[in-house]
Each structure stands twice: as C-alpha cells, then as structure tokens.
Design a protein around this motif. Structure first.
Motif, PDB file in Angstrom:
ATOM      1  N   THR A 114       0.841  -1.188   0.000  1.00  0.00           N
ATOM      2  CA  THR A 114       0.000   0.000   0.000  1.00  0.00           C
ATOM      3  C   THR A 114       0.884   1.249   0.000  1.00  0.00           C
ATOM      4  O   THR A 114       2.045   1.210   0.381  1.00  0.00           O
TER       5      THR A 114
ATOM      6  N   VAL B 225      -7.224   3.237   1.575  1.00  0.00           N
ATOM      7  CA  VAL B 225      -7.075   2.169   2.567  1.00  0.00           C
ATOM      8  C   VAL B 225      -8.030   2.310   3.741  1.00  0.00           C
ATOM      9  O   VAL B 225      -8.223   1.355   4.499  1.00  0.00           O
TER      10      VAL B 225
ATOM     11  N   ARG C 165     -13.569   0.598   3.710  1.00  0.00           N
ATOM     12  CA  ARG C 165     -13.698  -0.863   3.850  1.00  0.00           C
ATOM     13  C   ARG C 165     -14.095  -1.542   2.549  1.00  0.00           C
ATOM     14  O   ARG C 165     -13.482  -2.543   2.150  1.00  0.00           O
TER      15      ARG C 165
ATOM     16  N   VAL D 202     -11.222  -1.474   0.015  1.00  0.00           N
ATOM     17  CA  VAL D 202     -10.151  -2.409   0.373  1.00  0.00           C
ATOM     18  C   VAL D 202     -10.557  -3.838   0.032  1.00  0.00           C
ATOM     19  O   VAL D 202      -9.784  -4.600  -0.567  1.00  0.00           O
ATOM     20  N   ASP D 203     -11.766  -4.224   0.405  1.00  0.00           N
ATOM     21  CA  ASP D 203     -12.226  -5.579   0.113  1.00  0.00           C
ATOM     22  C   ASP D 203     -12.234  -5.843  -1.389  1.00  0.00           C
ATOM     23  O   ASP D 203     -11.821  -6.920  -1.849  1.00  0.00           O
TER      24      ASP D 203
ATOM     25  N   ASN E 154       1.908  -2.971   4.782  1.00  0.00           N
ATOM     26  CA  ASN E 154       1.075  -1.817   5.121  1.00  0.00           C
ATOM     27  C   ASN E 154       1.971  -0.591   5.269  1.00  0.00           C
ATOM     28  O   ASN E 154       2.542  -0.339   6.330  1.00  0.00           O
TER      29      ASN E 154
ATOM     30  N   GLY F 160      -6.369   1.746   8.155  1.00  0.00           N
ATOM     31  CA  GLY F 160      -5.906   1.195   6.881  1.00  0.00           C
ATOM     32  C   GLY F 160      -5.259  -0.163   7.051  1.00  0.00           C
ATOM     33  O   GLY F 160      -5.594  -1.128   6.349  1.00  0.00           O
TER      34      GLY F 160
ATOM     35  N   LEU G  20      -6.737  -3.855   5.699  1.00  0.00           N
ATOM     36  CA  LEU G  20      -5.942  -4.715   4.808  1.00  0.00           C
ATOM     37  C   LEU G  20      -5.699  -6.065   5.440  1.00  0.00           C
ATOM     38  O   LEU G  20      -5.828  -7.115   4.798  1.00  0.00           O
TER      39      LEU G  20
END
Length: 290
Positions: free
Chosen positions: A34, A87, A90, A93-94, A112, A142, A146
């Motif tokens: 990231t 990040v 939600r 990110v998913d 991260n 974030g 992750l």
C-alpha cells in the motif's frame, strides 16, 4: 492449498518472473504494497519485483500509481498490478484485495505502508481535529482493513508474511507530531496482537521502521530540514525481502529498524521475553507492575 491440520510449510522461495538483483534473495509469490505510488512504497514495489515477486500496488492516486507500476514492470519484467483504493474505505479495500487475488493470486506478502502525516508541527490542542484523526485512520484503520481482508487467506493456506511500517515516533512520541506518534504506537500494538493470534501458524507479522528515508513526505516535514544522513531505501527493501523469505520469523510481533539493524545479527538472534516490544519500564524493584 494447505488443508486444516497440516503443519507449517517453509516460505516459498524460488526464482520466478525474471532475474533477481545480483546477490539478492530470489523470491516468488505475490506481494501487495500500500502507498505504492511514491516514496518508500515505490522503492518496495521495485525491489520486490526485481527479486521475482508479482507485485500489486495500492494507492489513492490512480494515474500516478498506474505509471509507477508500469515503470516497475518495464524495468524488472515482473508482473505488476495497479489497484487504486483508499485504505480507510472498507468496501474499496475488500474489492481491491479480491481483484489482486483474482488477477495475480493469493497474497504471500502484505506491506502496510500507506499513511499520512500531521499537517503542521504544532501541539495537539492546536491541531485540526479532522486532519489529526485522518492521520490516525490512515495508519491504523488502513492496516486493520488490509489485514482483515488478506490474513484469513494466509491462514487458509498456512503461509504468509505481513509487514507494518513502523516508526521511532511509535516508541518516543514527538509532541509536534502527536497524531503520527499515536498512529504508529497503535500500529505496533496491532502487530503484536495479530502475531499472538497467529501463533503456531506459518503466518508472521512484523513492525519495520524504515529510518529517515529521503521521500516527499520527509522532505515536507520541517524537523528534517537540512538533514542529510538519510537511510538508503535499499536497506528497507533488504529487510522486507528477508522477512518475505522467512529468514526472520523469530522476530514476529517485534520491532525492526532498517539501516540500524544488521541482517546477519537478526538472522542469528532469537529475541527473548518482551525484547523489541512496547512495555512499561518499572520504576524500581518494588514496582508492583514489574
């Protein structure tokens, strides 16, 4: 895939997708980094790709990220993927992790790295509340989101490494960077908690402090004005690559510092008790918390 009940497997190490750098550890598998479009994240993407990994980069700036990942692919011959996402979102990110899994495969290494810094060097009571909290969210929320999206797949396969980018400010608070200090301390606690939950599995989690690397973020911080003793970004890449290769597993849940820690010493050392973990220091032998 590792089935339930099988024991840990050694980390996957082999030459793949191009030649690694001379003298560098050859790696394979998929890395997700990231904050990949610039700074330390950009160096990590390039270094991991040069060592043979397929690399997915995640960042908010889609255009700049796409250009960075294309440059890495052209230079290394590695397979890369640019995945624009925030990040702290939600759903984003998913969706991003699902895309990486579908296009590159399951993630073997999660780094991260994404996060922002306090807008100004000022005491806590003068900080803008929304900006202050956004700093904490970028690092802590974030990394949490992750890990929540990636680690279950690592557990299912019984293989994986997670690196959280730490900072010396996480163990020694800077009053003029209170949000960043709080965020990095919180991230260290999360690393230790996750490592404890994964005990007995071949999934390990590490705090890696990069030192002071010459990046746009550090250049923008007044405290580093005139500073010249930068940590070479190659030291950060070497440390993360050693983690990815499974060479530092005994340090899971602990703090490592690029540019200061000697890799040979780390490989040969098994830390005891709470070494390199956040703990209260007793005031004396009679301290009831000692």
């Amino acid at each position: 895939m590792v089935k339930e009940g099988e024991g840990p497997r050694p980390p996957h190490r082999s030459q793949a997708r191009g030649e690694p750098l001379d003298g560098a550890t050859a790696l394979s598998g998929v890395a997700l980094v990231t904050g990949a479009s610039s700074g330390i994240g950009r160096h990590l993407v390039a270094g991991l790709a040069a060592r043979g990994m397929a690399v997915a980069g995640l960042a908010r700036s889609g255009e700049r990220l796409a250009a960075a990942m294309a440059e890495v692919a052209a230079a290394s011959g590695a397979q890369t993927l640019a995945v624009p996402a925030d990040v702290t979102d939600r759903a984003a990110v998913d969706e991003a992790v699902a895309r990486v899994r579908e296009e590159l495969g399951p993630v073997d290494l999660l780094v991260n790295n994404a996060g922002v810094i306090d807008a100004a060097e000022e005491p806590l009571w003068e900080a803008d509340p929304d900006q202050w909290w956004s700093v904490v969210e970028s690092h802590v929320r974030g990394a949490f989101l992750l890990a929540r999206a990636v680690v279950p797949w690592m557990v299912l396969r019984n293989r994986g490494r997670v690196v959280d980018l730490a900072s010396g400010m996480g163990v020694r608070a800077r009053p003029e960077y209170s949000a960043y200090s709080v965020a990095k301390t919180g991230l260290m606690r999360m690393t230790e908690a996750l490592a404890g939950a994964l005990e007995g599995l071949d999934v390990r989690v590490f705090d890696v402090a990069p030192g002071v690397v010459d990046t746009p973020m550090t250049r923008a911080m007044p405290m580093w004005r005139g500073f010249s003793d930068w940590t070479p970004p190659e030291r950060v890449v070497e440390l993360v690559a050693a983690i990815a290769a499974g060479e530092l597993d005994q340090w899971s849940g602990r703090f490592l510092r690029a540019g200061a820690d000697d890799l040979a010493v780390l490989r040969a050392t098994t830390p005891a008790d709470a070494a390199r973990q956040l703990r209260l220091r007793p005031y004396g032998d009679d301290d009831p918390l000692a």
